[in-house]
Design a protein around this motif. Structure first.
Motif, PDB file in Angstrom:
ATOM      1  N   VAL A 274      26.742 -42.033  16.597  1.00 30.98           N
ATOM      2  CA  VAL A 274      27.412 -43.272  17.035  1.00 30.98           C
ATOM      3  C   VAL A 274      27.343 -44.311  15.912  1.00 30.98           C
ATOM      4  CG1 VAL A 274      27.332 -45.201  18.687  1.00 30.98           C
ATOM      5  CG2 VAL A 274      26.916 -42.860  19.485  1.00 30.98           C
ATOM      6  N   LEU A 275      26.160 -44.419  15.289  1.00 28.07           N
ATOM      7  CA  LEU A 275      25.968 -45.374  14.191  1.00 28.07           C
ATOM      8  C   LEU A 275      26.900 -45.052  13.023  1.00 28.07           C
ATOM      9  CD1 LEU A 275      24.342 -47.752  13.033  1.00 28.07           C
ATOM     10  CD2 LEU A 275      22.642 -46.107  12.241  1.00 28.07           C
ATOM     11  N   ILE A 276      27.005 -43.782  12.684  1.00 29.39           N
ATOM     12  CA  ILE A 276      27.886 -43.370  11.580  1.00 29.39           C
ATOM     13  C   ILE A 276      29.348 -43.702  11.900  1.00 29.39           C
ATOM     14  CG2 ILE A 276      28.792 -41.349  10.338  1.00 29.39           C
ATOM     15  CD1 ILE A 276      25.880 -40.167  10.600  1.00 29.39           C
ATOM     16  N   ALA A 277      29.731 -43.528  13.162  1.00 26.78           N
ATOM     17  CA  ALA A 277      31.107 -43.853  13.571  1.00 26.78           C
ATOM     18  C   ALA A 277      31.404 -45.346  13.391  1.00 26.78           C
ATOM     19  CB  ALA A 277      31.333 -43.441  15.028  1.00 26.78           C
ATOM     20  N   LEU A 278      30.378 -46.193  13.555  1.00 26.80           N
ATOM     21  CA  LEU A 278      30.572 -47.643  13.433  1.00 26.80           C
ATOM     22  C   LEU A 278      30.780 -48.088  11.985  1.00 26.80           C
ATOM     23  CD1 LEU A 278      28.050 -49.036  16.079  1.00 26.80           C
ATOM     24  CD2 LEU A 278      30.544 -48.972  16.224  1.00 26.80           C
ATOM     25  N   LEU A 279      30.552 -47.198  11.027  1.00 26.65           N
ATOM     26  CA  LEU A 279      30.850 -47.523   9.625  1.00 26.65           C
ATOM     27  C   LEU A 279      32.330 -47.819   9.445  1.00 26.65           C
ATOM     28  CD1 LEU A 279      28.749 -44.743   7.843  1.00 26.65           C
ATOM     29  CD2 LEU A 279      28.269 -47.198   7.763  1.00 26.65           C
ATOM     30  N   SER A 280      33.160 -47.239  10.313  1.00 23.87           N
ATOM     31  CA  SER A 280      34.609 -47.449  10.185  1.00 23.87           C
ATOM     32  C   SER A 280      35.124 -48.550  11.119  1.00 23.87           C
ATOM     33  CB  SER A 280      35.360 -46.143  10.441  1.00 23.87           C
ATOM     34  OG  SER A 280      34.993 -45.611  11.699  1.00 23.87           O
ATOM     35  N   SER A 281      34.204 -49.364  11.645  1.00 28.03           N
ATOM     36  CA  SER A 281      34.606 -50.468  12.514  1.00 28.03           C
ATOM     37  C   SER A 281      35.504 -51.450  11.761  1.00 28.03           C
ATOM     38  CB  SER A 281      33.366 -51.208  13.031  1.00 28.03           C
ATOM     39  OG  SER A 281      33.745 -52.404  13.687  1.00 28.03           O
ATOM     40  N   ARG A 282      36.484 -52.000  12.465  1.00 27.36           N
ATOM     41  CA  ARG A 282      37.351 -53.010  11.833  1.00 27.36           C
ATOM     42  C   ARG A 282      36.620 -54.343  11.675  1.00 27.36           C
ATOM     43  NH1 ARG A 282      43.175 -52.163  14.873  1.00 27.36           N
ATOM     44  NH2 ARG A 282      43.614 -50.082  14.059  1.00 27.36           N
ATOM     45  N   ASP A 283      35.568 -54.515  12.476  1.00 27.06           N
ATOM     46  CA  ASP A 283      34.751 -55.726  12.367  1.00 27.06           C
ATOM     47  C   ASP A 283      33.816 -55.551  11.166  1.00 27.06           C
ATOM     48  OD1 ASP A 283      32.486 -57.517  12.661  1.00 27.06           O
ATOM     49  OD2 ASP A 283      33.224 -57.961  14.677  1.00 27.06           O
ATOM     50  N   GLU A 284      34.013 -56.355  10.146  1.00 33.59           N
ATOM     51  CA  GLU A 284      33.285 -56.147   8.883  1.00 33.59           C
ATOM     52  C   GLU A 284      31.783 -56.378   9.021  1.00 33.59           C
ATOM     53  OE1 GLU A 284      35.524 -58.648   6.231  1.00 33.59           O
ATOM     54  OE2 GLU A 284      37.274 -57.327   6.345  1.00 33.59           O
ATOM     55  N   GLU A 285      31.397 -57.288   9.912  1.00 35.35           N
ATOM     56  CA  GLU A 285      29.955 -57.514  10.120  1.00 35.35           C
ATOM     57  C   GLU A 285      29.312 -56.291  10.772  1.00 35.35           C
ATOM     58  OE1 GLU A 285      27.378 -61.237  11.352  1.00 35.35           O
ATOM     59  OE2 GLU A 285      28.179 -60.315  13.158  1.00 35.35           O
ATOM     60  N   ILE A 286      30.003 -55.704  11.750  1.00 35.59           N
ATOM     61  CA  ILE A 286      29.481 -54.500  12.414  1.00 35.59           C
ATOM     62  C   ILE A 286      29.335 -53.364  11.397  1.00 35.59           C
ATOM     63  CG2 ILE A 286      30.051 -52.661  14.079  1.00 35.59           C
ATOM     64  CD1 ILE A 286      31.252 -54.879  15.881  1.00 35.59           C
ATOM     65  N   ALA A 287      30.344 -53.187  10.555  1.00 38.80           N
ATOM     66  CA  ALA A 287      30.283 -52.129   9.523  1.00 38.80           C
ATOM     67  C   ALA A 287      29.126 -52.380   8.550  1.00 38.80           C
ATOM     68  CB  ALA A 287      31.614 -52.054   8.769  1.00 38.80           C
ATOM     69  N   ALA A 288      28.893 -53.654   8.201  1.00 40.03           N
ATOM     70  CA  ALA A 288      27.799 -53.997   7.279  1.00 40.03           C
ATOM     71  C   ALA A 288      26.443 -53.690   7.916  1.00 40.03           C
ATOM     72  CB  ALA A 288      27.878 -55.482   6.894  1.00 40.03           C
ATOM     73  N   ILE A 289      26.295 -54.031   9.192  1.00 46.11           N
ATOM     74  CA  ILE A 289      25.031 -53.769   9.891  1.00 46.11           C
ATOM     75  C   ILE A 289      24.814 -52.258  10.011  1.00 46.11           C
ATOM     76  CG2 ILE A 289      23.747 -54.061  12.065  1.00 46.11           C
ATOM     77  CD1 ILE A 289      25.313 -56.697  12.458  1.00 46.11           C
ATOM     78  N   ALA A 290      25.895 -51.520  10.282  1.00 46.85           N
ATOM     79  CA  ALA A 290      25.791 -50.053  10.371  1.00 46.85           C
ATOM     80  C   ALA A 290      25.320 -49.471   9.033  1.00 46.85           C
ATOM     81  CB  ALA A 290      27.142 -49.450  10.780  1.00 46.85           C
ATOM     82  N   CYS A 291      25.816 -50.026   7.924  1.00 55.75           N
ATOM     83  CA  CYS A 291      25.367 -49.586   6.585  1.00 55.75           C
ATOM     84  C   CYS A 291      23.867 -49.835   6.434  1.00 55.75           C
ATOM     85  CB  CYS A 291      26.102 -50.359   5.487  1.00 55.75           C
ATOM     86  SG  CYS A 291      27.819 -49.878   5.231  1.00 55.75           S
ATOM     87  N   TYR A 292      23.443 -51.029   6.825  1.00 58.00           N
ATOM     88  CA  TYR A 292      22.020 -51.379   6.686  1.00 58.00           C
ATOM     89  C   TYR A 292      21.162 -50.435   7.527  1.00 58.00           C
ATOM     90  CZ  TYR A 292      17.566 -53.719   6.981  1.00 58.00           C
ATOM     91  OH  TYR A 292      16.225 -53.976   6.933  1.00 58.00           O
ATOM     92  N   ASP A 293      21.549 -50.269   8.790  1.00 57.46           N
ATOM     93  CA  ASP A 293      20.761 -49.439   9.714  1.00 57.46           C
ATOM     94  C   ASP A 293      20.663 -47.996   9.215  1.00 57.46           C
ATOM     95  OD1 ASP A 293      20.561 -51.697  11.226  1.00 57.46           O
ATOM     96  OD2 ASP A 293      21.562 -50.901  13.001  1.00 57.46           O
TER      97      ASP A 293
END
Length: 216
Positions: free
Chosen positions: A142-161
């Motif tokens: 699920v976390l890996i899927a959020l890397l492609s989120s259109r919300d840039e903050e969500i994608a950034a947090i997913a990268c960090y996590d």
């Protein structure tokens, strides 16, 4: 009837008109105080009682929105009452949840927000929990899927996590590579958003480098 909780929370956070805020708060309060018996869930699925909806509200960031609303002056007494009731219910629900439950709920909702569950200390303590009871790493996917989120903050947090998971889980690098995380994060290192680009670059470094501490 099936307006997502996240949509109601967005209205509470962003609607400029008091009437819209009142309607959204009222709907959220009704969900938070309902019992699963009133609207039975289909067989085999979890009962959608107030606690279920409160957990969804926490994940969607309602606590922060409610705290901001407490500072606003409203002419409608119903809004003031709903804000106080929801604040009390959310606080009580939060106390009962472990930090992992808070993170899991946030992750499943897709609404990642910076906070105490996106820290080195959290991943040091919880990285192994990502295995899941079946060892299928469902939440990691699920976390890996959020890397492609259109919300840039969500994608950034997913990268960090993801980078922190790699650092704190034995053989985490091999696992995330196998699940396609490296391919998903690589395009983000050229993203026009500098914050997302920075987190993507750090994530790739953590996936590629054995001793991340030495290249920080």
């Amino acid at each position: 009837d099936n307006v997502p909780v996240s949509a109601l929370v967005d209205l509470v956070s962003t609607a400029p008109r008091e009437k819209v805020v009142r309607v959204a708060l009222s709907a959220l309060r009704n969900l938070a105080t309902c019992s699963g018996d009133e609207d039975p869930a289909p067989a085999g699925s979890p009962a959608n009682g107030g606690k279920f909806f409160l957990t969804e509200m926490m994940a969607a960031g309602l606590m922060k929105a409610i705290t901001l609303l407490q500072d606003r002056q409203f002419t409608d007494p119903d809004i003031v009452e709903d804000v106080e009731v929801l604040h009390k219910l959310l606080s009580e629900n939060y106390k009962e949840m472990s930090r992992w439950e808070v993170y899991k709920t946030e992750l499943e909702s897709g609404h990642l927000k910076w906070g105490s569950t996106h820290t080195e200390a959290f991943f040091k303590e919880n990285a192994r929990t990502f295995e899941g009871t079946d060892g299928d790493f469902r939440l990691l996917k699920v976390l890996i899927a959020l890397l492609s989120s259109r919300d840039e903050e969500i994608a950034a947090i997913a990268c960090y996590d993801l980078g922190e998971f790699v650092r704190h889980y034995p053989n985490g690098r091999a696992i995330v590579k196998r699940l396609g995380a490296k391919d998903a994060v690589m395009p983000l290192i050229e993203h026009e958003n500098p914050e997302l680009q920075r987190h993507a670059l750090q994530c790739v470094s953590k996936i590629m480098v054995n001793n991340w501490e030495y290249v920080k």
